[in-house]
Write an enzyme that holds these catalytic residues in place. Structure first.
Site, short mmCIF file in Angstrom:
data_model
loop_
_atom_site.label_atom_id
_atom_site.label_comp_id
_atom_site.label_asym_id
_atom_site.label_seq_id
_atom_site.Cartn_x
_atom_site.Cartn_y
_atom_site.Cartn_z
N HIS A 22 53.15 0.61 -6.49
CA HIS A 22 51.73 0.95 -6.54
C HIS A 22 51.44 2.39 -6.09
CE1 HIS A 22 51.30 -3.26 -7.39
NE2 HIS A 22 50.10 -2.95 -7.85
N TYR A 41 38.74 0.76 -7.57
CA TYR A 41 39.64 -0.37 -7.30
C TYR A 41 40.65 0.03 -6.24
CZ TYR A 41 43.09 -4.03 -8.61
OH TYR A 41 43.96 -5.08 -8.63
#
Length: 119
Positions: A22, A41
């Site tokens: 990520h 997000y």
């Protein structure tokens, strides 16, 4: 725009790699999320694998369906599935909002930005 909060469970033995993946999400996946209606997000990960996601979207189900319809999301989800205790990242549990400071300040007729020192 409404904010949604959800949880998932990452396998504790995969935390380091989950973080690495990520740190550099594929640019085409980032664009797919944006284009599907995911805004601001963010993901937060606890050491026991509890993953908390926060996203601004008008409709989480519609935004999820739109991103699911993309080829890049299918590839990303297939690569991420082994990281989750459930075997995939689709078992999101949404959380109910129980406190909103700014909403309560506005309802009380107060400013939401600091106004300086108070007596």
């Amino acid at each position: 725009m409404p904010r949604v909060c959800f949880t998932l469970q990452v396998r504790p033995d995969r935390l380091a790699e989950y973080r690495e993946r990520h740190a550099t999400v594929w640019p085409e996946m980032l664009c797919a999320l944006r284009d599907a209606g995911w805004h601001d997000y963010q993901l937060f990960l606890r050491e026991d694998g509890l993953l908390v996601g926060v996203v601004e979207t008008d409709d989480l189900a519609a935004a999820q369906a739109a991103v699911d319809a993309t080829e890049v999301s299918a590839r990303w989800e297939a690569e991420m599935a082994p990281f989750f205790a459930t075997g995939d990242g689709r078992g999101k549990s949404t959380l109910d909002l129980v406190f909103d400071l700014d909403a309560q300040l506005r309802a009380a007729g107060e400013a939401t930005a600091p106004t300086g020192a108070r007596p």
